[in-house]
Design an enzyme around this catalytic site. Structure first.
Site, PDB file in Angstrom:
ATOM      1  N   GLY A   1      34.181  31.592  50.265  1.00  8.70           N
ATOM      2  CA  GLY A   1      33.498  32.344  51.317  1.00  8.70           C
ATOM      3  C   GLY A   1      34.413  32.895  52.394  1.00  8.70           C
ATOM      4  CB  SER A   2      38.057  33.545  52.707  1.00  8.28           C
ATOM      5  OG  SER A   2      38.343  34.469  51.690  1.00  8.28           O
ATOM      6  CG  ASN A   3      36.339  38.636  51.143  1.00  6.95           C
ATOM      7  OD1 ASN A   3      36.837  39.596  51.716  1.00  6.95           O
ATOM      8  ND2 ASN A   3      36.904  38.059  50.093  1.00  6.95           N
TER       9      ASN A   3
ATOM     10  CG  ASP B   1      33.766  44.743  38.136  1.00 10.70           C
ATOM     11  OD1 ASP B   1      33.207  44.342  39.171  1.00 10.70           O
ATOM     12  OD2 ASP B   1      34.382  43.991  37.351  1.00 10.70           O
TER      13      ASP B   1
ATOM     14  CD  GLU C   1      39.218  40.494  48.238  1.00 11.98           C
ATOM     15  OE1 GLU C   1      38.885  40.863  47.119  1.00 11.98           O
ATOM     16  OE2 GLU C   1      39.165  39.301  48.608  1.00 11.98           O
TER      17      GLU C   1
ATOM     18  CG  HIS D   1      36.954  44.299  41.013  1.00 14.83           C
ATOM     19  ND1 HIS D   1      36.324  43.333  40.253  1.00 14.83           N
ATOM     20  CD2 HIS D   1      38.112  44.573  40.367  1.00 14.83           C
ATOM     21  CE1 HIS D   1      37.069  43.056  39.191  1.00 14.83           C
ATOM     22  NE2 HIS D   1      38.148  43.799  39.240  1.00 14.83           N
TER      23      HIS D   1
ATOM     24  CB  ILE E   1      23.203  43.135  40.577  1.00 12.39           C
ATOM     25  CG1 ILE E   1      24.257  42.501  41.490  1.00 12.39           C
ATOM     26  CG2 ILE E   1      21.930  43.431  41.360  1.00 12.39           C
ATOM     27  CD1 ILE E   1      23.900  41.132  42.039  1.00 12.39           C
TER      28      ILE E   1
ATOM     29  CG  ASN F   1      31.324  43.678  43.769  1.00 12.74           C
ATOM     30  OD1 ASN F   1      31.330  42.550  44.274  1.00 12.74           O
ATOM     31  ND2 ASN F   1      32.013  43.961  42.673  1.00 12.74           N
TER      32      ASN F   1
ATOM     33  CG  LEU G   1      31.789  34.900  39.936  1.00  9.96           C
ATOM     34  CD1 LEU G   1      32.476  33.753  39.214  1.00  9.96           C
ATOM     35  CD2 LEU G   1      32.766  36.038  40.165  1.00  9.96           C
TER      36      LEU G   1
HETATM   37  C1  GRF Z   1      37.448  37.849  46.353  1.00 16.46           C
HETATM   38  O1  GRF Z   1      38.755  38.021  45.914  1.00 16.46           O
HETATM   39  C2  GRF Z   1      36.572  38.962  45.846  1.00 16.46           C
HETATM   40  O2  GRF Z   1      37.235  40.168  45.660  1.00 16.46           O
HETATM   41  C3  GRF Z   1      36.120  38.437  44.524  1.00 16.46           C
HETATM   42  O3  GRF Z   1      35.944  37.059  44.713  1.00 16.46           O
HETATM   43  C4  GRF Z   1      36.822  36.605  45.741  1.00 16.46           C
HETATM   44  C5  GRF Z   1      36.009  35.815  46.728  1.00 16.46           C
HETATM   45  O4  GRF Z   1      36.830  35.093  47.616  1.00 16.46           O
HETATM   46  N1  GRF Z   1      35.016  39.190  44.037  1.00 16.46           N
HETATM   47  P1  GRF Z   1      36.201  34.374  48.870  1.00 16.46           P
HETATM   48  O5  GRF Z   1      35.133  33.411  48.370  1.00 16.46           O
HETATM   49  O6  GRF Z   1      35.607  35.427  49.753  1.00 16.46           O
HETATM   50  O7  GRF Z   1      37.327  33.658  49.524  1.00 16.46           O
END
Ligand code: GRF
Length: 199
Positions: A12-14, A145, A174, A104, A88, A102, A85
């Site tokens: 969940g870092s994003n 994708d 990202e 990628h 959808i 999304n 993953l």
């Molecule tokens: C990211 O690299 C994103 O591009 C991919 O999954 C990863 C998720 O990383 N689809 P995080 O959970 O947000 O750290």
């Protein structure tokens, strides 16, 4: 106020960066975290931030209902996939046309498609001795994708790069771009009278 649901199933870092970005936004709110993995890091983040969560089950998700009732009940306008993953289902794509985004971790159309996620992407990039990689932010359609590209950013690679260092470089990109691109897409899609406080 436009409401976003983040679908995420990993660390969940994003999601954390996106939540940070919109914390006191006048027009956009992260109103739901959707996750298919009990125990995923993103759920701890949601809890700390006081954002409601929805744990989804595969059978129901792919049945056609795709949790539409729950999303509508929360007033969700946009869906952001950040490390989610599952494909959808068409019911969801049709319910949110042009409103599912999304990210990628590669330069699509290279290194995309079924099975191309996380470290598998970065391993393939290193294996192919690519001199650059990057990120792709795109709309989601019924294929993996595949939807229209909104934004790409590149980063150079050196022969010393490993899948681990590539992952770090990609994550940096990202975190830097995804929240801002989401903001631009949501604001561009919102009717002006919906955004009295637009910055
Ligand atoms: C990211 O690299 C994103 O591009 C991919 O999954 C990863 C998720 O990383 N689809 P995080 O959970 O947000 O750290």
């Amino acid at each position: 106020m436009k409401k976003i649901a983040i679908f995420a199933s990993g660390a969940g870092s994003n999601a954390a960066k996106i939540i940070d970005h919109f914390r006191s936004h006048p027009n956009i709110k992260i109103s739901l975290i959707v996750c298919n993995k009990p125990g995923a890091g993103v759920l701890d983040i949601a809890q700390k931030e006081g954002i409601p969560t929805l744990i989804i089950e595969k059978e129901i998700f792919f049945q056609g209902s795709a949790y539409l009732g729950e999303l509508r009940e929360k007033g969700v306008d946009f869906i952001v996939l950040a490390g989610f993953l599952w494909k959808i289902p068409s019911a969801l794509v049709k319910a949110y046309p042009g409103r599912i985004i999304n990210i990628h971790p590669a330069l699509l159309p290279k290194y995309g498609g079924k099975g191309m996620y996380g470290r598998f992407v970065h391993e393939a990039v290193v294996e192919a001795k690519e001199t650059e990689t990057g990120i792709t932010i795109h709309y989601v359609d019924e294929l993996y994708d595949h939807g229209q590209v909104i934004f790409q950013e590149r980063v150079p690679l050196s022969p010393e790069d490993t899948p681990g260092t590539v992952a770090q470089k990609v994550h940096r990109l990202e975190h830097l771009h995804f929240p801002k691109i989401i903001e631009a897409v949501v604001l561009a899609n919102a009717p002006a009278d919906d955004l009295p406080n637009q910055r």
